[in-house]
Design an enzyme around this catalytic site. Structure first.
Site, PDB file in Angstrom:
ATOM      1  N   GLU A  25       2.615   7.531  15.269  1.00 41.86           N
ATOM      2  CA  GLU A  25       1.702   6.944  14.277  1.00 41.86           C
ATOM      3  C   GLU A  25       2.437   5.948  13.385  1.00 41.86           C
ATOM      4  O   GLU A  25       3.604   6.133  13.077  1.00 41.86           O
ATOM      5  CB  GLU A  25       1.100   8.073  13.421  1.00 41.86           C
ATOM      6  CG  GLU A  25       0.312   9.085  14.239  1.00 41.86           C
ATOM      7  CD  GLU A  25      -0.264  10.224  13.399  1.00 41.86           C
ATOM      8  OE1 GLU A  25      -0.084  10.236  12.161  1.00 41.86           O
ATOM      9  OE2 GLU A  25      -0.901  11.110  13.995  1.00 41.86           O
ATOM     10  N   GLU A  76      -8.019   4.865  15.331  1.00 44.63           N
ATOM     11  CA  GLU A  76      -8.787   6.073  15.000  1.00 44.63           C
ATOM     12  C   GLU A  76      -9.549   5.875  13.690  1.00 44.63           C
ATOM     13  O   GLU A  76      -8.963   5.485  12.657  1.00 44.63           O
ATOM     14  CB  GLU A  76      -7.829   7.277  14.885  1.00 44.63           C
ATOM     15  CG  GLU A  76      -8.554   8.570  14.529  1.00 44.63           C
ATOM     16  CD  GLU A  76      -7.752   9.835  14.788  1.00 44.63           C
ATOM     17  OE1 GLU A  76      -6.626   9.751  15.301  1.00 44.63           O
ATOM     18  OE2 GLU A  76      -8.266  10.924  14.475  1.00 44.63           O
ATOM     19  N   ASP A  79       2.771  12.843  22.348  1.00 39.18           N
ATOM     20  CA  ASP A  79       2.921  12.502  20.924  1.00 39.18           C
ATOM     21  C   ASP A  79       4.287  12.918  20.390  1.00 39.18           C
ATOM     22  O   ASP A  79       4.781  13.998  20.722  1.00 39.18           O
ATOM     23  CB  ASP A  79       1.872  13.268  20.101  1.00 39.18           C
ATOM     24  CG  ASP A  79       0.654  12.431  19.786  1.00 39.18           C
ATOM     25  OD1 ASP A  79       0.741  11.185  19.835  1.00 39.18           O
ATOM     26  OD2 ASP A  79      -0.399  13.029  19.483  1.00 39.18           O
ATOM     27  N   ASP A 121      -0.566  15.853  19.572  1.00 37.22           N
ATOM     28  CA  ASP A 121      -0.163  16.928  18.656  1.00 37.22           C
ATOM     29  C   ASP A 121      -1.411  17.615  18.088  1.00 37.22           C
ATOM     30  O   ASP A 121      -1.309  18.612  17.374  1.00 37.22           O
ATOM     31  CB  ASP A 121       0.770  16.422  17.552  1.00 37.22           C
ATOM     32  CG  ASP A 121       0.176  15.312  16.726  1.00 37.22           C
ATOM     33  OD1 ASP A 121      -0.962  14.874  17.030  1.00 37.22           O
ATOM     34  OD2 ASP A 121       0.825  14.857  15.764  1.00 37.22           O
ATOM     35  N   SER A 122      -2.591  17.146  18.491  1.00 34.95           N
ATOM     36  CA  SER A 122      -3.838  17.860  18.177  1.00 34.95           C
ATOM     37  C   SER A 122      -3.841  19.241  18.828  1.00 34.95           C
ATOM     38  O   SER A 122      -4.729  20.043  18.571  1.00 34.95           O
ATOM     39  CB  SER A 122      -5.055  17.050  18.639  1.00 34.95           C
ATOM     40  OG  SER A 122      -4.937  16.720  20.005  1.00 34.95           O
ATOM     41  N   LYS A 169       3.735   8.357  22.171  1.00 35.32           N
ATOM     42  CA  LYS A 169       2.889   7.736  21.136  1.00 35.32           C
ATOM     43  C   LYS A 169       3.368   8.226  19.791  1.00 35.32           C
ATOM     44  O   LYS A 169       3.761   9.383  19.669  1.00 35.32           O
ATOM     45  CB  LYS A 169       1.422   8.136  21.355  1.00 35.32           C
ATOM     46  CG  LYS A 169       0.494   7.741  20.202  1.00 35.32           C
ATOM     47  CD  LYS A 169      -0.970   7.904  20.543  1.00 35.32           C
ATOM     48  CE  LYS A 169      -1.567   9.252  20.250  1.00 35.32           C
ATOM     49  NZ  LYS A 169      -1.412   9.757  18.860  1.00 35.32           N
TER      50      LYS A 169
HETATM   51  O1  KIV Z   1      -3.205  14.135  18.929  1.00 36.73           O
HETATM   52  C1  KIV Z   1      -4.221  13.592  19.369  1.00 36.73           C
HETATM   53  O2  KIV Z   1      -5.070  14.201  20.016  1.00 36.73           O
HETATM   54  C2  KIV Z   1      -4.415  12.169  19.082  1.00 36.73           C
HETATM   55  C3  KIV Z   1      -5.761  11.599  19.392  1.00 36.73           C
HETATM   56  C4  KIV Z   1      -6.692  11.931  18.297  1.00 36.73           C
HETATM   57  C5  KIV Z   1      -5.704  10.155  19.650  1.00 36.73           C
HETATM   58  O3  KIV Z   1      -3.549  11.531  18.584  1.00 36.73           O
END
Ligand code: KIV
Length: 293
Positions: free
Chosen positions: A143, A210, A111, A72-73, A141
């Site tokens: 959090e 992280e 994510d 989600d970055s 993934k």
């Molecule tokens: O969204 C992302 O890029 C991440 C990484 C920082 C692991 O979760």
């Protein structure tokens, strides 16, 4: 990590023997979640990069990156959002489809964005199903530690592989007080280790750590059977992940832990500047780039 095509082991299905006349190159064997655990057991490092579109995903796949994370970055790296928080499930699905459609070897992890899984295991399940069915992700993934253990349990028992994410969790940056190293001090370190064990117990196949002090990340890596993937968590993790614009030098700012392996921002600016100059001066297009009849 060794290419799964080159591994021989009890967990590998035997590939069909090619006919001696068949000269076609065989596609690489897909990285599966069990390959990551086997890599940890063999002491081989796992490589992971973010990817948000088809051409970069294909490049990273071709050079043997083991895991591609549709993170989600993409919110702060490609949409120009101030953080990951505004990213929607529909945006994640678009980008996951672009990445998953082009790769042949890498494991594609997507994510679950902020607000799409926290309220219940059922909510997490519903979002994950969309990312697998509509986006083509191989795994998801999200959090959190003990608070999402039941979410992980429901997904993994339903056939959806889950990667955990602990330490600095960007979706909680408003409660964490900004981008800060997590797990400093004995109590915080203990809580982080317990979260990691709870996620493993719930069935995750790997955990991203992280912005965690390197000695703590090393201890967690040692006590877990599943691999840890570090980002700002030192060298002892079983693998490493970076956000690709940071890795390739496309971002105008990179965090201290992100090494730049290229100068894409400068290269792209130079190319665009040269193009502008040639259009303005009339040297592009020349005969070579025109249809003369
Ligand atoms: O969204 C992302 O890029 C991440 C990484 C920082 C692991 O979760």
């Amino acid at each position: 990590m060794t290419d799964p095509s080159e591994q021989a082991g009890p967990s590998q299905a035997t590939p069909a023997a090619p006919s001696p006349d068949d000269q076609r190159p065989r596609p690489p064997r897909r990285v599966r979640v069990h390959h990551l655990r086997e890599a940890k057991e063999r002491g081989e490092r796992i490589t992971m990069l973010t990817a948000y579109d088809a051409p970069t995903a294909q490049i990273f796949d071709e050079v043997g990156t083991d895991v591609l994370l549709v993170g989600d970055s993409l919110g702060d790296n490609f949409y120009g959002y101030p953080s990951t928080i505004p990213v929607t499930v529909d945006e994640m699905i678009h980008h996951t489809r672009a990445v998953a459609g082009g790769v042949r070897r890498a494991l594609v992890v997507a994510d679950l964005p902020f607000g799409s899984y926290e309220s219940s295991p059922q909510q997490a399940f519903d979002t994950a199903v969309r990312l697998l069915k509509e986006g083509g992700a191989h795994a998801v993934k999200f959090e959190g530690g003990r608070r999402v253990a039941e979410h992980v349990r429901l997904l993994t028992s339903s056939g959806i592989p889950v990667m955990g994410h602990l330490g600095f969790t960007p979706q909680s940056e408003n409660t964490l007080g900004g981008k800060r190293v997590q797990g400093r001090g004995a109590d915080a370190a203990e809580r982080l280790s317990e979260d990691a064990l709870a996620l493993q117990d719930a069935g995750v196949f790997a955990i991203v750590l992280e912005m965690v002090p390197a000695p703590l990340a090393a201890r967690i890596t040692e006590i877990l059977a599943v691999p840890t993937i570090g980002i700002g968590a030192g060298a002892a993790c079983d693998g490493q992940v970076l956000v690709w614009p940071d890795m390739a030098g496309l971002s105008d700012w990179t965090p201290r832990f992100a090494k730049r392996y290229g100068r894409l921002r400068e290269e792209l600016a130079a190319a665009a500047r040269a193009y502008n100059d040639e259009v303005r001066s009339g040297t592009f297009p020349d005969d070579e780039h025109s249809f003369t009849e």
